[in-house]
Scaffold this motif. Structure first.
Motif, PDB file in Angstrom:
ATOM      1  N   TRP A   1       1.079  -0.954  -0.102  1.00 33.70           N
ATOM      2  CA  TRP A   1       0.320  -0.148  -0.741  1.00 33.70           C
ATOM      3  C   TRP A   1       0.297   1.112  -0.620  1.00 33.70           C
ATOM      4  N   LEU A   2       2.202   0.618   0.179  1.00 30.21           N
ATOM      5  CA  LEU A   2       2.893   2.436   0.151  1.00 30.21           C
ATOM      6  C   LEU A   2       4.302   2.388  -0.407  1.00 30.21           C
ATOM      7  N   TRP A   3       5.261   1.876  -0.813  1.00 30.49           N
ATOM      8  CA  TRP A   3       6.465   1.556  -1.489  1.00 30.49           C
ATOM      9  C   TRP A   3       6.193   1.078  -3.010  1.00 30.49           C
ATOM     10  N   ASP A   4       5.167   0.283  -3.237  1.00 31.76           N
ATOM     11  CA  ASP A   4       4.828   0.002  -4.788  1.00 31.76           C
ATOM     12  C   ASP A   4       3.633   1.087  -5.540  1.00 31.76           C
ATOM     13  N   PRO A   5       2.824   1.719  -4.796  1.00 35.15           N
ATOM     14  CA  PRO A   5       2.362   2.188  -5.734  1.00 35.15           C
ATOM     15  C   PRO A   5       3.338   3.971  -5.643  1.00 35.15           C
ATOM     16  N   LEU A   6       3.751   4.000  -4.310  1.00 33.12           N
ATOM     17  CA  LEU A   6       4.783   5.102  -4.847  1.00 33.12           C
ATOM     18  C   LEU A   6       5.794   5.067  -5.987  1.00 33.12           C
ATOM     19  N   HIS A   7       6.880   4.115  -5.806  1.00 29.57           N
ATOM     20  CA  HIS A   7       7.652   3.171  -7.007  1.00 29.57           C
ATOM     21  C   HIS A   7       7.263   4.006  -8.552  1.00 29.57           C
ATOM     22  N   GLU A   8       5.108   2.940  -8.637  1.00 26.53           N
ATOM     23  CA  GLU A   8       5.126   3.423  -9.282  1.00 26.53           C
ATOM     24  C   GLU A   8       4.521   4.396  -9.719  1.00 26.53           C
TER      25      GLU A   8
END
Length: 458
Positions: free
Chosen positions: A80-87
């Motif tokens: 919910w945090l790292w993957d969306p920010l990375h995208e």
């Protein structure tokens, strides 16, 4: 969003200087206090411009399918945090910056995809351009079935088995292994007729429909109408409004070419092969950049300028489509697809000349704005001439004349020398557009008197 934050702080800093009377009165919703209500505030100007620019640089962009393999047993922080920010920072924000600084390149990308989608749609019976767009944007992805998963081959019209299979038993989707995106040349026509959804189903995968796109175009059109109306009543436009007007002009063409393309599709359709089956690159052989780093760099600059970089990409070795993938377009189509966007790019720069003779807070801002205008007109024109020669050479069977090669080389050298100036000019105009808000003329706050355009009885 970053621009919105910048605008907020600029608004707070310039409010007291450009709006002294409302500040004294404790009112921030009035621009100039003269006892009338036909005035606008700095906040309204900024909000109108930034919302329109946002529509033209974020909402108008229809990205390719950016495939991301699903991960099992993810921690909530990663999911919910790292993957969306990375995208966001590695893909969506980059597209936004490209659209903000080089909107003509986004338009050229849309034109190339429009052309290629049309070429594909004509090769399959009952296909529409939406089907072609879905193929070009990476709507199909190859997966490997687990070794023990039962399957049957997809039947071909010739009754011969194909490399693609259909799962015929129970297996877990998380055990499927993603391989690579698929392109049109990887399929036979009869397989496409079996696996491809209808046009309605494809559009349902998108995150916007015709009504949403129409609303965006109506809002953009309304901004353009207001700018024209101000010109007819001899009311000045701010530099920020001129920039927004230029974006709005290009936005119509970008939306027009991408109208049938599904927007923000995140999950491609899965096609399967056995884990033991070999997937080779289909279509024409992939070109090589070359071993010499100087030649490689020059080749990349040329190909990314004209949009021919896809001919150097082996999709069978990629996990997801390149950001500006348009398919392996024929060279004669590349020249045609590049002419229109470069011409419109010069128009985009010419619109900034609307405030050529306007009053600027300082002499340096005036000079820098004019230099930026000239460069934003000249560089796309040089690119137009380069595309024209490229289109002629690709259609000539007898080879390119020496004089044409000399002119093309000269134009390319000019592009290499002035390309950085164009990007610097785009950044300079954006900065000046906000800095000039600190000292706007009083007439810039006067709203349009719409009664002059509407028949009425006194």
């Amino acid at each position: 969003m970053l621009v919105l934050l910048l605008a907020y702080y600029i608004t707070q800093s310039v409010q007291s200087e450009a709006d002294p009377i409302p500040a004294l009165l404790g009112r921030r919703d009035v621009a100039v206090w003269d006892g009338q209500n036909n005035q606008r505030s700095i906040q309204s100007i900024i909000w109108s411009c930034l919302s329109t620019i946002f529509l033209c640089t974020w909402v108008a962009v229809h990205p390719n399918v950016h495939f991301r393999p699903e991960k099992g047993d993810q921690r909530w922080v990663e999911k919910w945090l790292w993957d969306p920010l990375h995208e966001f920072f590695t893909y969506k924000l980059l597209l936004f910056v490209w659209a903000l600084l080089l909107p003509e390149y986004i338009l050229a990308w849309a034109v190339r995809q429009y052309v290629q989608a049309g070429v594909i749609s004509r090769q399959v019976p009952r296909w529409t351009r939406t089907h072609g767009f879905f193929m070009v944007m990476g709507g199909f992805h190859l997966f490997r079935l687990p070794a023990d998963a039962p399957s049957i081959p997809l039947p071909l019209e010739s009754s011969e088995p194909s490399n693609f299979v259909i799962p015929s038993g129970r297996h877990l989707r998380r055990d499927e292994i993603p391989a690579c995106p698929l392109q049109f040349e990887d399929f036979s026509v009869d397989i496409l007729e079996i696996i491809v959804p209808t046009e309605t189903e494809l559009k349902d995968r998108g995150k916007s429909d015709a009504l949403t796109k129409t609303i965006v175009l109506v809002q953009t059109s309304w901004f353009i109408i207001q700018c024209i109306a101000r010109g007819t009543q001899h009311l000045p436009l701010t530099e920020l409004e001129v920039i927004t007007l230029a974006y709005a002009m290009l936005n119509f063409f970008i939306y027009g070419f991408w109208w049938d393309k599904p927007r923000n599709v995140e999950c491609p359709i899965r096609l399967y092969k056995l884990s033991t089956a070999i997937h080779k690159e289909s279509g024409e052989e992939v070109e090589e950049w070359g071993n010499n780093w100087v030649v490689c760099l020059m080749s990349k600059l040329v190909q990314y300028t004209v949009g021919g970089q896809d001919n150097f990409v082996a999709l069978s070795q990629k996990r997801s489509l390149p950001m500006f993938w348009s398919g392996s377009i024929q060279k004669n189509h590349l020249g045609d697809a590049g002419l229109g966007p470069t011409i419109l790019g010069s128009v985009f720069g010419a619109l900034h000349c609307i405030v050529w003779s306007s009053e600027f807070p300082s002499r340096s801002e005036l000079v820098l704005w004019r230099i930026s205008c000239v460069s934003m007109i000249a560089v796309p024109l040089i690119t137009t001439m380069f595309f024209t020669l490229m289109a002629i050479s690709w259609r000539t069977d007898d080879g390119v004349p020496i004089w044409a090669q000399v002119i093309a080389t000269t134009l390319w050298i000019l592009l290499m020398l002035t390309g950085w100036l164009y990007v610097a000019s785009r950044i300079a105009t954006l900065v000046i557009a906000f800095s000039t808000l600190r000292a706007l003329p009083t007439t810039a706050f006067v709203t349009v008197d719409w009664t002059t355009f509407i028949p009425h009885i006194y």
